[in-house]
Design a protein around this motif. Structure first.
Motif, PDB file in Angstrom:
ATOM      1  N   ALA A 147     -13.079  33.149  46.621  1.00  0.00           N
ATOM      2  CA  ALA A 147     -13.752  33.332  45.336  1.00  0.00           C
ATOM      3  C   ALA A 147     -15.138  33.927  45.569  1.00  0.00           C
ATOM      4  O   ALA A 147     -15.895  33.455  46.425  1.00  0.00           O
ATOM      5  N   VAL A 148     -15.464  34.968  44.820  1.00  0.00           N
ATOM      6  CA  VAL A 148     -16.743  35.660  44.933  1.00  0.00           C
ATOM      7  C   VAL A 148     -17.170  36.099  43.534  1.00  0.00           C
ATOM      8  O   VAL A 148     -16.444  35.901  42.558  1.00  0.00           O
ATOM      9  N   THR A 149     -18.346  36.702  43.448  1.00  0.00           N
ATOM     10  CA  THR A 149     -18.669  37.544  42.306  1.00  0.00           C
ATOM     11  C   THR A 149     -18.788  38.968  42.824  1.00  0.00           C
ATOM     12  O   THR A 149     -19.078  39.186  44.000  1.00  0.00           O
ATOM     13  N   ALA A 150     -18.514  39.928  41.957  1.00  0.00           N
ATOM     14  CA  ALA A 150     -18.431  41.319  42.406  1.00  0.00           C
ATOM     15  C   ALA A 150     -19.156  42.240  41.438  1.00  0.00           C
ATOM     16  O   ALA A 150     -19.197  42.004  40.228  1.00  0.00           O
ATOM     17  N   LYS A 151     -19.722  43.308  42.014  1.00  0.00           N
ATOM     18  CA  LYS A 151     -20.305  44.398  41.235  1.00  0.00           C
ATOM     19  C   LYS A 151     -19.631  45.687  41.665  1.00  0.00           C
ATOM     20  O   LYS A 151     -19.463  45.936  42.868  1.00  0.00           O
TER      21      LYS A 151
ATOM     22  N   ARG B 119     -23.674  43.522  35.852  1.00  0.00           N
ATOM     23  CA  ARG B 119     -23.802  42.097  36.134  1.00  0.00           C
ATOM     24  C   ARG B 119     -22.611  41.676  36.985  1.00  0.00           C
ATOM     25  O   ARG B 119     -21.484  42.094  36.769  1.00  0.00           O
ATOM     26  N   SER B 120     -22.862  40.829  37.973  1.00  0.00           N
ATOM     27  CA  SER B 120     -21.773  40.342  38.820  1.00  0.00           C
ATOM     28  C   SER B 120     -20.745  39.584  37.977  1.00  0.00           C
ATOM     29  O   SER B 120     -21.111  38.825  37.075  1.00  0.00           O
ATOM     30  N   VAL B 121     -19.471  39.784  38.287  1.00  0.00           N
ATOM     31  CA  VAL B 121     -18.398  39.110  37.556  1.00  0.00           C
ATOM     32  C   VAL B 121     -17.524  38.348  38.553  1.00  0.00           C
ATOM     33  O   VAL B 121     -17.413  38.712  39.724  1.00  0.00           O
ATOM     34  N   ALA B 122     -16.897  37.286  38.081  1.00  0.00           N
ATOM     35  CA  ALA B 122     -16.076  36.444  38.942  1.00  0.00           C
ATOM     36  C   ALA B 122     -14.826  37.191  39.402  1.00  0.00           C
ATOM     37  O   ALA B 122     -14.190  37.918  38.634  1.00  0.00           O
ATOM     38  N   ALA B 123     -14.483  36.990  40.684  1.00  0.00           N
ATOM     39  CA  ALA B 123     -13.332  37.685  41.253  1.00  0.00           C
ATOM     40  C   ALA B 123     -12.843  36.923  42.477  1.00  0.00           C
ATOM     41  O   ALA B 123     -13.500  35.984  42.954  1.00  0.00           O
TER      42      ALA B 123
ATOM     43  N   ASP C 164     -11.355  37.963  37.631  1.00  0.00           N
ATOM     44  CA  ASP C 164     -10.864  36.865  36.789  1.00  0.00           C
ATOM     45  C   ASP C 164     -10.549  37.356  35.382  1.00  0.00           C
ATOM     46  O   ASP C 164      -9.600  36.881  34.751  1.00  0.00           O
ATOM     47  N   GLU C 165     -11.340  38.279  34.877  1.00  0.00           N
ATOM     48  CA  GLU C 165     -11.129  38.876  33.562  1.00  0.00           C
ATOM     49  C   GLU C 165     -11.064  40.388  33.721  1.00  0.00           C
ATOM     50  O   GLU C 165     -11.773  40.957  34.557  1.00  0.00           O
TER      51      GLU C 165
END
Length: 384
Positions: A328-332, A338-342, A357-358
């Motif tokens: 699990a990370v956040t990504a740009k 803005r960083s998003v969940a991934a 995630d979305e």
């Protein structure tokens, strides 16, 4: 891998109230990369006040053969070199100008042009950092026997004793954080890097410049690609490379293949673009893809251009040597996002699969996907 460096001795602390914990390893000498702007000017000041032996270095990257002499380029001009030299004189430190024009042309400008002509959307600032500031300058640093290269980037680094690796972190000032364009930094580069502005905000930096009488204190930010200061990428590429297939008109189609109109040349568009497509529709259309082989521009509505995943290659990992399991990370996928969940999975020695995630608006091939764990940069790669 070297052990955690000892604490610096006999120097004032850098911003944040702590010594940069790299200073004792290779010696307290540093090559300060100076663009002639306020950020690198204040970074040089902070290092000098902290007791480092500072040598200013400005890269001469291009001249009138790239940008016309009467064009107001945002950096690399003779005025910028003189501004950097004036700051060094005021600080009482040496200053050198290095002519990296040939390397810049090959590693940045030609890659930029080639990517656009091939239908992708490059980020030349990442290439400039990678091949010039953190490769060529590191080589020159070693040749001169200096300990570190420092830049005015808003980012931080820290030693992780648990993993035995250097970490790259976001800047304290989220509005100015530049860690996205630094994801390519290697462990060796980070071991010999300093980021003096990582704990400061832009207003604090300008105030320090004013307090020390720097002429760069009110200098405006660079907003455009330095070698395309007017923002007309297509015209620049046409002048440099000639007008090939990427400039030829072709069909605009929706994702089902229905022809909606005619584009003016794929080079004029980028994935995710909304304005300027030139097709009337009941709801706004966005560029979904550029099919260079068929010379087709593929468009869709906001809902139709959403994607759940991207693949990235030319991978560089910082926080870990390899991603052994889905993480699990956040990504740009672009600088201003803005960083998003991934979730990221390493699917090959040089390939990452990033699943959001979305659903997200389609990311442009050629841009970077950069992954974070909180403030820590896990790594990244080029979207393909």
């Amino acid at each position: 891998m070297e052990n955690a460096p000892a604490k610096a001795q006999g120097r004032a602390p850098l911003p944040g109230g702590a010594f940069d914990d790299a200073a004792a390893g290779a010696g307290p000498t540093v090559m300060m990369a100076m663009s002639g702007g306020v950020d690198s000017s204040v970074a040089a000041l902070l290092l000098s006040e902290a007791g480092y032996g500072v040598t200013g270095a400005t890269m001469k990257l291009f001249g009138a053969d790239v940008v016309a002499p009467d064009c107001d380029s945002s950096c690399c001009s003779a005025d910028d070199v003189e501004d950097a030299r004036a700051v060094c004189r005021r600080l009482g430190v040496p200053h050198y100008t290095f002519n990296f024009g040939e390397l810049f042309g090959e590693a940045v400008i030609d890659r930029f042009c080639g990517a656009y002509l091939g239908g992708t959307t490059p980020n030349p600032c990442i290439d400039c950092n990678r091949f010039l500031k953190f490769d060529a300058l590191q080589r020159r640093r070693r040749e001169l026997g200096l300990g570190f290269v420092a830049t005015g980037h808003y980012a931080r680094r820290a030693w992780d004793a648990r993993t035995g690796r250097w970490r790259l972190l976001r800047a304290r000032d989220a509005a100015k954080d530049q860690s996205y364009v630094l994801y390519h930094l290697t462990q060796d580069a980070l071991a010999h890097m300093l980021f003096p502005l990582g704990e400061l905000t832009k207003p604090e930096v300008r105030e320090l410049a004013r307090a020390h009488g720097f002429a760069t204190a009110e200098k405006p930010e660079s907003q455009d690609i330095c070698f395309v200061p007017d923002g007309d990428y297509a015209a620049f590429i046409g002048r440099r490379c000639g007008c090939g297939a990427a400039f030829e008109p072709g069909e605009i189609v929706n994702r089902a293949g229905t022809v909606l109109g005619e584009h003016k040349g794929l080079i004029h568009y980028t994935v995710g673009q909304r304005k300027g497509i030139g097709v009337a529709a009941p709801e706004p259309l966005y560029v979904f893809a550029k099919d260079a082989a068929a010379n087709r521009l593929v468009v869709g509505t906001a809902a139709e251009v959403q994607v759940r995943e991207v693949t990235a290659r030319d991978v560089n990992l910082i926080a870990v040597e390899r991603i052994e399991a889905p993480r699990a990370v956040t990504a740009k996928t672009h600088y201003r996002q803005r960083s998003v969940a991934a979730t990221v999975e390493q699917t090959g020695d040089d390939e990452l699969r990033v699943v959001f995630d979305e659903p997200q608006r389609a990311a442009a091939p050629g841009q970077a996907a950069v992954l974070y764990d909180g403030d820590v940069v896990v790594g990244g790669g080029t979207i393909c």
